[in-house]
Scaffold this active site. Sequence first.
Site, short mmCIF file in Angstrom:
data_model
loop_
_atom_site.label_atom_id
_atom_site.label_comp_id
_atom_site.label_asym_id
_atom_site.label_seq_id
_atom_site.Cartn_x
_atom_site.Cartn_y
_atom_site.Cartn_z
N ASN A 309 68.18 82.48 102.64
CA ASN A 309 67.51 82.84 103.89
C ASN A 309 68.15 82.18 105.12
O ASN A 309 69.10 81.42 105.01
CB ASN A 309 66.02 82.51 103.80
CG ASN A 309 65.78 81.02 103.61
OD1 ASN A 309 66.61 80.20 104.00
ND2 ASN A 309 64.66 80.68 103.02
N CYS A 370 65.35 93.03 102.75
CA CYS A 370 65.16 91.62 102.42
C CYS A 370 63.68 91.36 102.66
O CYS A 370 62.84 92.03 102.07
CB CYS A 370 66.08 90.74 103.24
SG CYS A 370 66.17 91.14 104.98
#
Lengths: 606, 834
Positions: A309, A370
């Site tokens: 991330n 995502c």
Amino acid sequence: MASPISVYNSNALDTHISSTSRESLKMELLADVSLLPGEDRIIDKDIIYICPFNGAVKGKVLITNYRLYFKSSDADVAVMLDVPLGAISRVEKMGGASSRGENSYGLDITCKDMRNLRFALKQEGHSRRDIFELLFKYAFPLSHSLPLFAYVTQEKYEESGWNIYKPMEEFRRQGLPNNKWRITFINKNYELCDTYPTVLAVPFKSKDEDLRRVAAFRSRGRIPVLSWIHRENQAVIVRCSQPLVGMSGKRNKDDERYLDMIREANDTPKLTIYDARPNVNAVANKATGGGYEGDEYQNAELIFLDIQNIHVMRESLKKLKDIVYPNVEESHWLSSLESTHWLEHVKLVLSGAIQVADKVSSGNSVVVHCSDGWDRTAQLTSLAMLMLDSHYRTLRGFQVLIEKEWISFGHKFASRIGHGDKNHADQDRSPIFVQFIDCVWQMTKQFPTAFEFNERLLLTILDHLYSCRFGTFLYNCENARDQHEVRSKAVSLWSLVNSKMDIYLNPFYTPESGRVLYPVASMRHLELWVTYYIRWNPRIQQQQQSPVEQRYKELLALRDEYLKKLEELQLSDSSPSSRLANSSTPNTSSTSSTPSQQYTHLQTPL
Amino acid sequence: MLTGSKTTFKVRQMLPDIKERMLSQSGVNARSRDVFGLRCLPGECVLQRAVMVRKKLTAREGRGWLSGTLFCTHFRVAFVPQDSPRPDDNADPVLLGDHDVALASIEKVVVVGPNRTKLVTPNSSLKFTPEELVLYCRDLRVICFLFDRLTPDAQVLEITYTIAKTYQPPKPGSVLSFQNAALGSVEMKQFLSNRRRNAHMNWYESVSDWEQELERCGAMGWRVSSVNDRFEMSTSLSRFIVVPHKVLDTELKKSFAHFNEGRIPRWCWRHPRGSDLLRMASFQNNIYHEKDDIRNLEMILFGCQSSLCVVVELAEELPSPADIQLAHSRLRALCLGDISTSVSVPDDKWLSTLESTHWLDYTRSCLKKASEVACLLRGGHLTVALQEADDRDLSCVVSSLVQVMCDPHCRTQHGFQSLVQKEWVMAGHRFYSRINYHRDNDKEEAPVFLLFLDCVWQLLSQYPSRFQLTDDFLLALHDSIHLPLFSSFLANCQRERCKRSQNLGQSYTPVNGWRDMLHPDSSSDPCDPPLPPVWDWDLQYSKHRRDRFTQPVPPVPPLQPLLNGNLNTNPDTHRLADTLPGSVFLLSRGTFSCPANLLPWRSTSSGPYKKSHRRAASSENVPGLERLLKAWALTEFPQALTSTSGPQGPLDPYEPLLPLLMGPCMGLWRECYLRGALHAQAFSHPISANHLHPVERLAQEVQQLKDKLAQVSTGTDGIPSTKTAEPRRTDANLNQNTNNGTFLFPAVRPQSKAAPRMTPPPTSTTTNHQQTSRGPPPASAPPSRPVRRDNGGGSNSGNKHTFLFGHSSVTEARTYPAPNNAKLPKSNGPSLAS
């Protein structure tokens, strides 16, 4: 001797010192700064720059509403700094009025572009307070209710870069709409999804009510929409955010049916869903209401791409900065580089994009997401499109790609970069776009003839990602851009780029369509982008151009000179056209045109 | 399938009578061509073939697969792609085609079957039919063949067995039979004996060769001595050595005993600023120094510079040959990976594992040492003597690196070849032992030369525009090292080489029994194949590959011959010139010192020197020398370097190319070490044949503009003469770097005769301009010019694409000339007609 400015800098940053004599240098140290239209002097001051490479350098600093400019007064150490205020992420005072030691009292400036600057001031009066406060104010205008420089500048360009990307034109280029995909204006007022663009391509069969119901089940309403379609096999790249499955494992029939419509559009047995996250992160997201597509999605397979991330990426780049600035970690360089994991992250992004591209070129449609679909998703779709579609490898096509996949689809540039915001420790900051450009650079290294643009374009883009001189990268989404009237009040970066395309062209470029580029995503073949990350180190010289590149530049200069001469002659000659018309070779018709037209001639294969 | 082909045998029957077979073949059908299109060497016969095989193309070849026929002869594994043009029967033989690999280069044969891989040895028997055949080569290539379902199983097995049996796993004695296979036929011997040697390079085999080099460098005060003509003074030195004029041969003879192996200080090269580079072995201890000896030794050591000599001790900071060998074997293991053992370094540990091989550290230390020496030499008027215990390994590396850095001539292909000939082949680098062709002397093995090539590659990758040679050339040289065919590498010194070629044999006693190692059975057999030098590239590679050895665009600045040795512009030299005559310093770890025992004859314990020649250790010179080194640190800053390129400011061609040695600046020679890595092959986008290269297009355009300008300006009388006057200067300026040549290939270097193949008639742009501006030329003149130019450009373009990019697959490359040529008449139509 050393100017810590890389020769390959974008034009805005490298206002080179013209050769002035020693005397005039001292007297009018700052006279030769060429300010932009609309740029105003705020303050100038005698100051000492603590150069990490040359030691303390006396000189003068000029702060405008756009830049911090420093020039040494000592002609022996010609140091010049030209930093757009937008590149500054943090300004701090160092040392107090009582602190001892030479040059211990001054300013410490952290930049977003991989460097830090330290200045020392005389410990008299309140010499520091003024400059600190003004710098703080103009470096972070949004925190002080001032406009960003993009709204102040008076720059004018012939061609408006805002016209480079027109969604409908781009869809038409891809062959859309067709009998499987339609264009919808359902988001005209940003009601369906406030971070999406207004024009979306969705399955032909899906009705507007379907879209609304799907939006309810996707994080922030970012429903699956088409990014790119393969001309021959009609396989598509669809992007979206995560489904709102949550802890209880909610299902949404509409979402399931909608994804199946995507699969049906080119009639393949299976739809592949790429979740960019590592598996564990996707599971963890369930706790906050998110999640991933489960078995209930029939005819679909889910693959996790293991990309970390934004926080991991930010820390990785920070580690990289630690080992390259100011001094390069000499001993155990490769181990140190390895421990930053930066190249490994680049590798994972690239290899994810390769998987997407490979799937699509073999005829299967893919869905990429995502968590929110604006960071890793943008990286994956845009890189896959770059591999699949040679149009995006041209100078203008690449601009379209960035406008489309990053800017219009709401990559949160404002949050990730923090334009004009003093809050340097904001957890939303992350070099996601830098990482994307790094991936593109890796591809240009592996395919030196496949891209029409050169490294300089990539550097220019990254410089102006921070500079706030252009409106291109401002704000988080189209909605916000409309509200702030960016297009009407600010200039596009592409106006600058397209006004002097020649310096961004790659002489090795050989147009060839229809070939998919698969870069090698292996540590063995990835390189650190030294000319970006370590460019402030004076020891990293400009990568020498290849002889062919040099020759190309010489020829460009010659051509411009001849064109100018021809023009002069034609002006002085009353009837030049007749003589020109019967010149011998087929190319002649185009050669007598203006320079800018020349380039389009160069791009089109003969 | 194979019946009817008389050259195919079952391998088991075949092996015993190779020689017989060979003899019967040669002569009858010398330039034989296999029915499947393999162009055989004279006397070469095909042992086995497999049809419908696909070869995996490497990065440079454009990746993908190429189908064709695979052959195994007793010399090579050859691959002939389908629809490749019929070979020209009358062309001279080329040892290796673009897709071939010599048996001697193969290190390991591995087959991949369904779900398994197996290392194939001569005694293996396969229980499955291979789907893939992988050849691991000594030169780090990995060649991979895929057997289609269409390949008959029998052929697959047979060719695998044949290759496994004939590829000659390392064992002493196998080299000769390999040499015989390649070069042993009568035709081949004849062919080789008639070859003219490359006249563009210096071979350093005669007195005049050395004199030519002295002249080129403008080295006065030196002479060529033939005192070692019969290798009586030093067995490992070359016949001719360069020594100071003032030392007579009789005096010289006495000094050999003072040095290890008799390797006295010899002149290698003179820097244009007048400094000399010398090499020597370590001093012999325990020898009494007579007064006369000392005088001679000092004269030899100081050469022509009376004042200052710096001895650079090489052992201390540089890797030992054993270190190099270890690092290289680690690097090999890391880069090759190995599907037969499936040991491969995980990708996330690649960087640290690469670091732990120390290969890059060693390249860096060699480059660093050479940079220091280059900076010293730049100071002018001193002698730098490189000292190594036996003066045969790192001394070669450093001395030749210094010359590559300082002498633009050494960055051309022929200059580089001469350099290797001078500092390695003739200087007695022990190629034969270091390469260890027979795998019988592992202790001595050390790829010192490969380390040198890597260093040169680092320089090339940091200064691409300053080299005329390319990394393709370095790669070819790298690969040739592993082929035991060349006289250049198959001996440890000139003496051994002479003995082999001229069979001087009897009068000299063999040293170390080298002769027995080299020819276990037939050392004095006059039938030994004559070994060509490695520089005979025509013999090794196709024109297509050789064309890529040099840059399509010549390097900047124009390479001029060095005119004299007294180019002296450095202010530091005056300071240095003031030093007391006879000062000697030791450079070690970046600092200068004058230890008492540096020169054994000056040390206190030894001999008469003390009384007569005692001098103060003049430490006041140290700062001057250190300033020279500091200059290096300064030049690492960009402006000093960037100012050297670009159109402004002509650069001093003798300014050394000092490499950046920071971690991020040292690269891995991927094109060499990673070309075999099976899991990852980056490839470049192959260029399509249909487009002109952008540079060419632009060049044409500029040419047309210029012609038009000429037309227009001649039409409007009077006006242009003033208007063009100024631009003409800029024009000349722009071309200054490139020596006023044509647009595409601007410079014609005067001394290199290799250039003409790419240079159209050298018409300088300035003269052209003068024509146009100095009044109206004949009407036909402007149009006639592009004819010549375009012809030049056009006929070159086929080549240029390929060596610019070097990635197009062969099939593509072969079709090149057609479209380009087809285009030519079109664009030239009107002008050709005129």
